[in-house]
Design a protein around this motif. Sequence first.
Motif, PDB file in Angstrom:
ATOM      1  N   PRO A  40       0.815  -1.223   0.000  1.00 45.74           N
ATOM      2  CA  PRO A  40       0.000   0.000   0.000  1.00 45.74           C
ATOM      3  C   PRO A  40       0.851   1.278   0.000  1.00 45.74           C
ATOM      4  O   PRO A  40       0.504   2.264  -0.659  1.00 45.74           O
ATOM      5  CB  PRO A  40      -0.814  -0.124   1.297  1.00 45.74           C
ATOM      6  N   THR A  41       1.966   1.242   0.744  1.00 43.20           N
ATOM      7  CA  THR A  41       2.855   2.403   0.775  1.00 43.20           C
ATOM      8  C   THR A  41       3.455   2.668  -0.599  1.00 43.20           C
ATOM      9  O   THR A  41       3.586   3.824  -1.029  1.00 43.20           O
ATOM     10  CB  THR A  41       3.979   2.186   1.801  1.00 43.20           C
ATOM     11  N   PHE A  42       3.810   1.595  -1.306  1.00 45.83           N
ATOM     12  CA  PHE A  42       4.384   1.745  -2.640  1.00 45.83           C
ATOM     13  C   PHE A  42       3.380   2.373  -3.601  1.00 45.83           C
ATOM     14  O   PHE A  42       3.724   3.280  -4.378  1.00 45.83           O
ATOM     15  CB  PHE A  42       4.837   0.385  -3.181  1.00 45.83           C
ATOM     16  N   LEU A  43       2.125   1.899  -3.548  1.00 43.76           N
ATOM     17  CA  LEU A  43       1.110   2.466  -4.440  1.00 43.76           C
ATOM     18  C   LEU A  43       0.817   3.919  -4.104  1.00 43.76           C
ATOM     19  O   LEU A  43       0.667   4.764  -4.995  1.00 43.76           O
ATOM     20  CB  LEU A  43      -0.186   1.651  -4.339  1.00 43.76           C
ATOM     21  N   ASP A  44       0.741   4.210  -2.807  1.00 41.89           N
ATOM     22  CA  ASP A  44       0.363   5.553  -2.361  1.00 41.89           C
ATOM     23  C   ASP A  44       1.509   6.556  -2.492  1.00 41.89           C
ATOM     24  O   ASP A  44       1.371   7.615  -3.110  1.00 41.89           O
ATOM     25  CB  ASP A  44      -0.117   5.476  -0.914  1.00 41.89           C
ATOM     26  N   THR A  45       2.646   6.186  -1.908  1.00 38.31           N
ATOM     27  CA  THR A  45       3.786   7.111  -1.877  1.00 38.31           C
ATOM     28  C   THR A  45       4.759   6.893  -3.035  1.00 38.31           C
ATOM     29  O   THR A  45       5.178   7.841  -3.698  1.00 38.31           O
ATOM     30  CB  THR A  45       4.544   6.966  -0.538  1.00 38.31           C
ATOM     31  N   GLY A  46       5.121   5.632  -3.240  1.00 32.32           N
ATOM     32  CA  GLY A  46       6.106   5.334  -4.277  1.00 32.32           C
ATOM     33  C   GLY A  46       5.634   5.683  -5.668  1.00 32.32           C
ATOM     34  O   GLY A  46       6.367   6.291  -6.461  1.00 32.32           O
ATOM     35  N   MET A  47       4.397   5.313  -6.005  1.00 35.77           N
ATOM     36  CA  MET A  47       3.863   5.587  -7.336  1.00 35.77           C
ATOM     37  C   MET A  47       3.059   6.890  -7.382  1.00 35.77           C
ATOM     38  O   MET A  47       2.713   7.367  -8.466  1.00 35.77           O
ATOM     39  CB  MET A  47       2.974   4.424  -7.790  1.00 35.77           C
ATOM     40  N   GLY A  48       2.731   7.420  -6.208  1.00 29.22           N
ATOM     41  CA  GLY A  48       2.010   8.687  -6.164  1.00 29.22           C
ATOM     42  C   GLY A  48       0.585   8.605  -6.658  1.00 29.22           C
ATOM     43  O   GLY A  48       0.028   9.598  -7.151  1.00 29.22           O
ATOM     44  N   LEU A  49      -0.028   7.437  -6.551  1.00 27.57           N
ATOM     45  CA  LEU A  49      -1.409   7.284  -7.015  1.00 27.57           C
ATOM     46  C   LEU A  49      -2.364   7.939  -6.033  1.00 27.57           C
ATOM     47  O   LEU A  49      -2.112   8.016  -4.833  1.00 27.57           O
ATOM     48  CB  LEU A  49      -1.748   5.801  -7.172  1.00 27.57           C
ATOM     49  N   ASP A  50      -3.513   8.352  -6.564  1.00 25.93           N
ATOM     50  CA  ASP A  50      -4.504   9.013  -5.716  1.00 25.93           C
ATOM     51  C   ASP A  50      -5.885   8.813  -6.332  1.00 25.93           C
ATOM     52  O   ASP A  50      -6.009   8.543  -7.534  1.00 25.93           O
ATOM     53  CB  ASP A  50      -4.193  10.508  -5.589  1.00 25.93           C
ATOM     54  N   GLY A  51      -6.922   8.927  -5.503  1.00 29.53           N
ATOM     55  CA  GLY A  51      -8.288   8.846  -5.996  1.00 29.53           C
ATOM     56  C   GLY A  51      -8.617   7.496  -6.601  1.00 29.53           C
ATOM     57  O   GLY A  51      -8.130   6.457  -6.134  1.00 29.53           O
ATOM     58  N   PRO A  52      -9.417   7.483  -7.675  1.00 30.70           N
ATOM     59  CA  PRO A  52      -9.841   6.222  -8.301  1.00 30.70           C
ATOM     60  C   PRO A  52      -8.673   5.347  -8.748  1.00 30.70           C
ATOM     61  O   PRO A  52      -8.742   4.119  -8.667  1.00 30.70           O
ATOM     62  CB  PRO A  52     -10.671   6.703  -9.502  1.00 30.70           C
ATOM     63  N   ALA A  53      -7.613   5.962  -9.237  1.00 33.37           N
ATOM     64  CA  ALA A  53      -6.457   5.184  -9.704  1.00 33.37           C
ATOM     65  C   ALA A  53      -5.853   4.378  -8.568  1.00 33.37           C
ATOM     66  O   ALA A  53      -5.443   3.220  -8.747  1.00 33.37           O
ATOM     67  CB  ALA A  53      -5.408   6.119 -10.303  1.00 33.37           C
ATOM     68  N   LEU A  54      -5.796   4.958  -7.385  1.00 31.93           N
ATOM     69  CA  LEU A  54      -5.251   4.261  -6.219  1.00 31.93           C
ATOM     70  C   LEU A  54      -6.128   3.081  -5.841  1.00 31.93           C
ATOM     71  O   LEU A  54      -5.630   1.982  -5.578  1.00 31.93           O
ATOM     72  CB  LEU A  54      -5.128   5.233  -5.040  1.00 31.93           C
ATOM     73  N   TYR A  55      -7.438   3.290  -5.846  1.00 26.85           N
ATOM     74  CA  TYR A  55      -8.360   2.214  -5.482  1.00 26.85           C
ATOM     75  C   TYR A  55      -8.323   1.072  -6.496  1.00 26.85           C
ATOM     76  O   TYR A  55      -8.348  -0.104  -6.126  1.00 26.85           O
ATOM     77  CB  TYR A  55      -9.783   2.763  -5.363  1.00 26.85           C
ATOM     78  N   VAL A  56      -8.248   1.412  -7.767  1.00 22.62           N
ATOM     79  CA  VAL A  56      -8.186   0.371  -8.804  1.00 22.62           C
ATOM     80  C   VAL A  56      -6.901  -0.435  -8.675  1.00 22.62           C
ATOM     81  O   VAL A  56      -6.909  -1.674  -8.741  1.00 22.62           O
ATOM     82  CB  VAL A  56      -8.291   1.009 -10.208  1.00 22.62           C
ATOM     83  N   ALA A  57      -5.787   0.261  -8.503  1.00 23.99           N
ATOM     84  CA  ALA A  57      -4.503  -0.434  -8.369  1.00 23.99           C
ATOM     85  C   ALA A  57      -4.486  -1.327  -7.136  1.00 23.99           C
ATOM     86  O   ALA A  57      -4.024  -2.480  -7.187  1.00 23.99           O
ATOM     87  CB  ALA A  57      -3.362   0.584  -8.299  1.00 23.99           C
ATOM     88  N   ALA A  58      -5.004  -0.810  -6.012  1.00 27.18           N
ATOM     89  CA  ALA A  58      -5.033  -1.589  -4.780  1.00 27.18           C
ATOM     90  C   ALA A  58      -5.924  -2.818  -4.934  1.00 27.18           C
ATOM     91  O   ALA A  58      -5.583  -3.921  -4.459  1.00 27.18           O
ATOM     92  CB  ALA A  58      -5.534  -0.726  -3.623  1.00 27.18           C
ATOM     93  N   ALA A  59      -7.058  -2.657  -5.597  1.00 30.35           N
ATOM     94  CA  ALA A  59      -7.962  -3.785  -5.814  1.00 30.35           C
ATOM     95  C   ALA A  59      -7.287  -4.867  -6.647  1.00 30.35           C
ATOM     96  O   ALA A  59      -7.393  -6.070  -6.341  1.00 30.35           O
ATOM     97  CB  ALA A  59      -9.239  -3.301  -6.508  1.00 30.35           C
ATOM     98  N   LEU A  60      -6.574  -4.462  -7.687  1.00 33.16           N
ATOM     99  CA  LEU A  60      -5.903  -5.436  -8.563  1.00 33.16           C
ATOM    100  C   LEU A  60      -4.771  -6.155  -7.833  1.00 33.16           C
ATOM    101  O   LEU A  60      -4.583  -7.371  -7.997  1.00 33.16           O
ATOM    102  CB  LEU A  60      -5.377  -4.731  -9.806  1.00 33.16           C
TER     103      LEU A  60
END
Length: 452
Positions: A40-60
């Motif tokens: 989760p830290t990598f998706l949020d901080t490392g990749m800088g994802l936010d909003g719908p993109a973050l939720y989609v990536a986390a779900a996958l």
Amino acid sequence: MAILSGNVAYFAAAIVIGATVGLVGSAFHFGVDMLAQGWPTFLDTGMGLDGPALYVAAALVAAAMTLVSLWLVRRFAPEAAGSGVPEIEGAMEGLREVHWRRVLPVKFVGGLLALSSGMVLGREGPTIHIGASIAKAVSDLMGWTARDMRALLAAGGAAGLAAAFNAPLAAVLFVIEETRRQFPYSARTYIAVVLASVSSAIVTTSITGSVPFMLLVVPEVPMGMYPVFIVLGLLLGAVGVGFNRTLVWSLNTVRRIGLRWSFYIFPAVVGLIVGVLVFALPEATKGGEILAVTLAKEGRPLGILALIVVLRFTMTMASYSTGVTGGIFAPILALATTIGLCYGTAIDTVVALPDNGLQALAIAAMGGLFASTIGAPLVGVVLVMELTGSYGILVPVMLTTIFSNMIAQSLGGRPIYEILLDRTLALEAEATASPESPAKAPAPAVPTAPVA
């Protein structure tokens, strides 16, 4: 002299098993913590994802981890599904076989993926199964009798529980109370269980420290509050019976979906949901040990607590029914804590509770729900004491626990692991009797019958 020599070797093996389980269990827990925080830290901080993109990536990501975990279980070791405790009890009874060579890697890697994905599952199930598998490996190496082997399975399982919760006394009592039908009692076998639990605890504490796993110290509560704990026990007795029956219903429902469509559809959906919840509502994810302590200290509103109870109950059923590796101890304890807080908060709106009364009810609820679901009230009391360090409320916890167990029995409740073992044996018999059973055709490399 030969007997003494045999005992020395047996006791030495128990110590080695316990120490090994403590080391492997600690590595497993460290891996789960690192991976659960890392992705989760990598998706949020490392990749800088936010909003719908973050939720989609986390779900996958969560769905992928869930599906890989399930694939490992179904392809290589179907008996590694779920907690593994029913498998160990079945092996001690001579009804199941511990295939340690395939269970160990699948339980470790599969459990690492499943628990780190955010599934509402506990790490104690995998460590108990890993511990028993290590014990079986040692027993095979030494060529001991079936009786000695079964006792070592219990010792390895106890070592796994000690490593999971840093609770060696509860681990020993778990063998005495939970496996009372299967454990071959003698001075030799009993000492082996104690030695394995202690050596596992020594290794675990040397790595993680000796602080209680869910530190939540509460001093004594007034005796006038004892009836409140008794009523809590009555409520939890009914909740525990409902929990067990709902879990079995969920397993059967998901199995029917799998037989009709695919065993990967439901886990994929659950994984997608869990991935979103990791960011949207983290209280509804993971085993919940840290959550339980946090909620007990925060004092959230009744409505929020009730929502968390519903979500965690639902996600526990969904997560365990996927068939991945994971236990139910921790989810039960977290759910119980939240129920206790709901109960206490509701009372506090009418009659003010004494200082620390809310936390005391949360702690007592752990023992109560444990007793009504697992069917081991003594273990529930001791486990809660070792987990929280709240020895000052021993009597209230005992009241909640024993009344919960009494109600569960009066309602026809049975220990969940006994139910799951019976279900596994029934499914196995059904598969064998079926005209399309693998027994009627060349045997596959590994069994493929779904296991609870």
